[in-house]
Enzyme design. Structure first.
Site, PDB file in Angstrom:
ATOM      1  N   CYS A   1       0.823  -1.231   0.000  1.00 26.52           N
ATOM      2  CA  CYS A   1       0.000   0.000   0.000  1.00 26.52           C
ATOM      3  C   CYS A   1       0.850   1.272   0.000  1.00 26.52           C
ATOM      4  O   CYS A   1       0.390   2.331  -0.420  1.00 26.52           O
ATOM      5  CB  CYS A   1      -0.935   0.007   1.199  1.00 26.52           C
ATOM      6  SG  CYS A   1      -2.049  -1.396   1.175  1.00 26.52           S
TER       7      CYS A   1
ATOM      8  N   HIS B   1      -4.125   6.840   1.716  1.00 23.72           N
ATOM      9  CA  HIS B   1      -4.351   5.517   1.129  1.00 23.72           C
ATOM     10  C   HIS B   1      -5.713   4.985   1.568  1.00 23.72           C
ATOM     11  O   HIS B   1      -6.068   5.041   2.747  1.00 23.72           O
ATOM     12  CB  HIS B   1      -3.244   4.556   1.561  1.00 23.72           C
ATOM     13  CG  HIS B   1      -3.554   3.159   1.165  1.00 23.72           C
ATOM     14  ND1 HIS B   1      -3.659   2.790  -0.158  1.00 23.72           N
ATOM     15  CD2 HIS B   1      -3.847   2.051   1.891  1.00 23.72           C
ATOM     16  CE1 HIS B   1      -3.979   1.515  -0.222  1.00 23.72           C
ATOM     17  NE2 HIS B   1      -4.107   1.041   0.995  1.00 23.72           N
TER      18      HIS B   1
ATOM     19  N   ASN C   1      -9.940  -1.133  -1.844  1.00 24.44           N
ATOM     20  CA  ASN C   1      -8.508  -0.876  -1.622  1.00 24.44           C
ATOM     21  C   ASN C   1      -7.729  -1.362  -2.850  1.00 24.44           C
ATOM     22  O   ASN C   1      -7.662  -2.559  -3.111  1.00 24.44           O
ATOM     23  CB  ASN C   1      -8.074  -1.623  -0.363  1.00 24.44           C
ATOM     24  CG  ASN C   1      -6.616  -1.396   0.001  1.00 24.44           C
ATOM     25  OD1 ASN C   1      -5.854  -0.851  -0.785  1.00 24.44           O
ATOM     26  ND2 ASN C   1      -6.228  -1.839   1.184  1.00 24.44           N
TER      27      ASN C   1
HETATM   28  O1  UT7 Z   1      -4.284  -1.887   2.856  1.00 25.30           O
HETATM   29  C1  UT7 Z   1      -3.858  -2.694   3.875  1.00 25.30           C
HETATM   30  C2  UT7 Z   1      -4.233  -2.098   5.140  1.00 25.30           C
HETATM   31  N1  UT7 Z   1      -5.441  -2.731   5.613  1.00 25.30           N
HETATM   32  C3  UT7 Z   1      -6.160  -2.123   6.518  1.00 25.30           C
HETATM   33  O2  UT7 Z   1      -5.862  -1.028   6.895  1.00 25.30           O
HETATM   34  C4  UT7 Z   1      -7.366  -2.873   7.086  1.00 25.30           C
HETATM   35  C5  UT7 Z   1      -7.555  -2.486   8.522  1.00 25.30           C
HETATM   36  N2  UT7 Z   1      -8.587  -3.260   9.175  1.00 25.30           N
HETATM   37  C6  UT7 Z   1      -9.899  -3.139   8.867  1.00 25.30           C
HETATM   38  O3  UT7 Z   1     -10.223  -2.377   7.987  1.00 25.30           O
HETATM   39  C7  UT7 Z   1     -10.915  -3.889   9.679  1.00 25.30           C
HETATM   40  O4  UT7 Z   1     -10.267  -4.559  10.737  1.00 25.30           O
HETATM   41  C8  UT7 Z   1     -11.733  -4.908   8.830  1.00 25.30           C
HETATM   42  C9  UT7 Z   1     -12.672  -4.177   7.901  1.00 25.30           C
HETATM   43  C10 UT7 Z   1     -10.799  -5.793   8.040  1.00 25.30           C
HETATM   44  C11 UT7 Z   1     -12.581  -5.812   9.721  1.00 25.30           C
HETATM   45  O5  UT7 Z   1     -13.392  -5.052  10.562  1.00 25.30           O
HETATM   46  P1  UT7 Z   1     -13.473  -5.407  12.104  1.00 25.30           P
HETATM   47  O6  UT7 Z   1     -14.453  -4.495  12.711  1.00 25.30           O
HETATM   48  O7  UT7 Z   1     -12.075  -5.373  12.657  1.00 25.30           O
HETATM   49  O8  UT7 Z   1     -14.084  -6.861  12.101  1.00 25.30           O
HETATM   50  P2  UT7 Z   1     -13.472  -8.223  12.664  1.00 25.30           P
HETATM   51  O9  UT7 Z   1     -12.314  -8.681  11.850  1.00 25.30           O
HETATM   52  O10 UT7 Z   1     -13.274  -8.088  14.153  1.00 25.30           O
HETATM   53  O11 UT7 Z   1     -14.656  -9.242  12.435  1.00 25.30           O
HETATM   54  C12 UT7 Z   1     -15.911  -9.109  13.123  1.00 25.30           C
HETATM   55  C13 UT7 Z   1     -16.823 -10.244  12.710  1.00 25.30           C
HETATM   56  C14 UT7 Z   1     -16.179 -11.612  12.846  1.00 25.30           C
HETATM   57  O12 UT7 Z   1     -17.211 -12.515  13.275  1.00 25.30           O
HETATM   58  P3  UT7 Z   1     -17.335 -12.932  14.836  1.00 25.30           P
HETATM   59  O13 UT7 Z   1     -16.018 -13.565  15.174  1.00 25.30           O
HETATM   60  O14 UT7 Z   1     -17.571 -11.649  15.565  1.00 25.30           O
HETATM   61  O15 UT7 Z   1     -18.500 -13.849  14.823  1.00 25.30           O
HETATM   62  C15 UT7 Z   1     -15.775 -11.977  11.440  1.00 25.30           C
HETATM   63  O16 UT7 Z   1     -15.744 -13.379  11.208  1.00 25.30           O
HETATM   64  O17 UT7 Z   1     -17.180 -10.121  11.333  1.00 25.30           O
HETATM   65  C16 UT7 Z   1     -16.906 -11.356  10.646  1.00 25.30           C
HETATM   66  N3  UT7 Z   1     -16.526 -11.024   9.270  1.00 25.30           N
HETATM   67  C17 UT7 Z   1     -17.444 -10.832   8.292  1.00 25.30           C
HETATM   68  N4  UT7 Z   1     -18.771 -10.881   8.299  1.00 25.30           N
HETATM   69  C18 UT7 Z   1     -19.393 -10.619   7.124  1.00 25.30           C
HETATM   70  C19 UT7 Z   1     -15.291 -10.856   8.749  1.00 25.30           C
HETATM   71  N5  UT7 Z   1     -15.375 -10.538   7.456  1.00 25.30           N
HETATM   72  C20 UT7 Z   1     -16.684 -10.514   7.149  1.00 25.30           C
HETATM   73  C21 UT7 Z   1     -17.407 -10.258   5.971  1.00 25.30           C
HETATM   74  N6  UT7 Z   1     -18.753 -10.308   6.012  1.00 25.30           N
HETATM   75  N7  UT7 Z   1     -16.787  -9.917   4.817  1.00 25.30           N
END
Ligand code: UT7
Length: 333
Positions: A114, A260, A290
Site C-alpha cells: 500500500c 491511502h 482498496n
Molecule cells: O491496505 C492494507 C491495510 N489494511 C487495513 O488497513 C485494514 C484495517 N482493518 C480493517 O479495515 C478492519 O479490521 C476490517 C474491515 C478488516 C474488519 O473489521 P473489524 O471491525 O475489525 O471486524 P473483525 O475482523 O473483528 O470481524 C468481526 C466479525 C467476525 O465474526 P465474529 O467472530 O464476531 O462472529 C468476522 O468473522 O465479522 C466477521 N466477518 C465478516 N462478516 C461478514 C469478517 N469478514 C466478514 C465479511 N462479512 N466480509
C-alpha cells in the site's frame, strides 16, 4: 538542488463493476457489513484476457503523459509499484517500457504494497534531485481479484480489495518552493506476517510444495485486521506530522489530504483528528475498494480531471500497509 513536480496524472479502471451484493452470492457476507466496516460499496475486477497489471499501468501512464503535454519518448525512467505482478519475475516495469515503445530506458519495480506508490515517488524524486533523470513515470497498478479467496473462508480480506491503476509523470523543477517538498519512508518488519501472502516462497524447502494449492492461509492474503487498523491510525498520524514539521507547516496549511484508501473509518478518523473540512479530504474507497499501490495515483488523477488541483495548493499524501510500511509526501503544486 532541483525539485521534482507532478506534471501529469492518469488512471485506468477495469470495466467490470462488482458490488457488495455480487459478493453476497459468492460468500457469507452482506452489503451492510461491508459498508459499515469499510465504507466500500463496489469495486472493479479485471477481466482475464483484457487486463493485466502491466497493461493497466500502461493505459494510466499514457493518459498521464498526454496530460503532461508529452510523448512517451520524453520519459527517461520508469518506476512501477505493485504487489500483484503479472509474472513472478520480471516485474511489470519492463512490460510498460515495451508497451510504450520507449527505447531502452531503465525500469525499476517497487514492492512496498500500500505504500508502494509513495516509496516509488520518493525514489523518482531522488533521481531527479541528483540530476540523474529529468522525467520519470511513476505507476501503481494492481490486479487483486485474481488472487483473492472469494469464499466465506477469505471474506475478512477479499471484500476489501479491488483492481486499478494510476500513474504520474514527474519532471525536474527549478523552483524549489514547488513540487515534492519532502518524502518520509518507514517500515516495521516485525509485523511482516500480519498482512501477507507467503506462497510460493522460500520459507519452504520446496517452493511449490505438495498441497500448496489447498493451503489457503499461504496462497491467499491473510490479515489481522484489527492489528493493522490500530497501527495504521498511529503511523498515519506520525508520518503526516513528520512531513508537516519537516517543512514548518501546520495541518491547517493543507489544501488536501490524500490518504491511502484501506478503510473509510481510518480516513474519517484521521480527518476528525486533524479537524479538516470535507473539501480538504478526498476518498474514493466507496467506488474502488482498496487498490493498494494504485490508490493514491488514482485519486490524483481524479482530482486532476475534476480540475480541483490549483497552483500553490499544498497536498499531503500518506499511506500505510503490509510490511508494515508507511510513508508520506508533501507536495506544493
Ligand atoms: O491496505 C492494507 C491495510 N489494511 C487495513 O488497513 C485494514 C484495517 N482493518 C480493517 O479495515 C478492519 O479490521 C476490517 C474491515 C478488516 C474488519 O473489521 P473489524 O471491525 O475489525 O471486524 P473483525 O475482523 O473483528 O470481524 C468481526 C466479525 C467476525 O465474526 P465474529 O467472530 O464476531 O462472529 C468476522 O468473522 O465479522 C466477521 N466477518 C465478516 N462478516 C461478514 C469478517 N469478514 C466478514 C465479511 N462479512 N466480509
Amino acid at each position: 538542488m532541483l525539485h521534482s513536480k507532478i506534471v501529469g496524472a492518469g488512471h485506468y479502471l477495469p470495466e467490470r463493476v462488482v458490488t457488495n451484493k455480487d459478493l453476497e452470492s459468492l460468500m457469507d457476507t452482506s452489503d451492510e457489513w461491508i459498508r459499515e466496516r469499510s465504507g466500500i460499496e463496489e469495486r472493479r475486477f479485471a477481466t482475464f484476457g483484457v487486463d493485466t497489471t502491466a497493461n493497466m499501468g500502461t493505459k494510466a501512464a499514457r493518459i498521464a503523459i498526454e496530460r503532461a503535454g508529452m510523448t512517451p519518448d520524453d520519459i527517461d525512467f520508469i518506476v512501477f509499484a505493485t504487489l500483484s505482478p503479472d509474472y513472478y519475475f520480471p516485474g511489470p516495469g519492463v512490460t510498460v517500457q515495451k508497451e510504450l515503445g520507449i527505447k531502452t530506458v531503465g525500469a525499476l519495480d517497487v514492492r512496498n504494497q500500500c505504500s508502494g506508490f509513495i516509496y516509488g515517488l520518493s525514489v523518482a524524486d531522488q533521481f531527479i534531485k541528483t540530476g540523474m533523470y529529468k522525467t520519470i513515470l511513476v505507476i501503481g497498478s494492481e490486479i487483486h481479484s485474481n488472487g483473492l479467496d472469494l469464499t466465506t473462508r477469505g471474506r475478512g480480506v477479499s471484500v476489501l480489495f479491488g483492481d486499478g491503476a494510476g500513474a504520474v509523470v514527474l519532471q525536474a523543477e527549478q523552483d524549489t518552493t514547488k513540487g515534492i517538498l519532502s518524502t518520509h519512508l518507514h517500515s516495521e518488519g516485525e509485523f511482516s506476517d500480519v498482512l501477507c501472502v507467503k506462497a510460493p516462497g522460500n520459507f519452504k524447502e520446496v517452493k511449490f510444495y505438495p498441497g500448496m494449492l489447498e493451503d489457503f492461509d499461504m496462497i491467499a492474503p491473510v490479515m489481522d485486521g484489527q492489528l493493522v487498523f490500530k497501527n495504521a491510525i498511529t503511523r498515519f498520524g506520525e508520518v503526516i506530522t513528520e512531513a508537516l514539521d519537516a517543512n514548518g507547516y501546520k495541518k491547517d496549511d493543507l489544501d488536501m489530504l490524500v490518504v491511502h484508501q484501506a478503510n473509510l473509518r481510518i480516513c474519517q478518523f484521521l480527518q476528525r483528528q486533524m479537524r479538516l473540512p470535507d473539501e480538504k479530504v478526498y476518498n474514493n474507497i466507496q467506488k474502488y475498494g482498496n487498490t493498494t499501490a494504485a490508490t493514491i495515483p488514482i485519486i490524483l488523477s481524479e482530482l486532476w480531471e475534476q480540475k480541483r488541483i490549483k497552483p500553490n495548493d499544498l497536498y499531503m499524501l500518506a499511506a500505510f500497509g503490509s510490511g508494515f510500511t508507511w510513508a508520506s509526501a508533501l507536495i506544493r503544486w
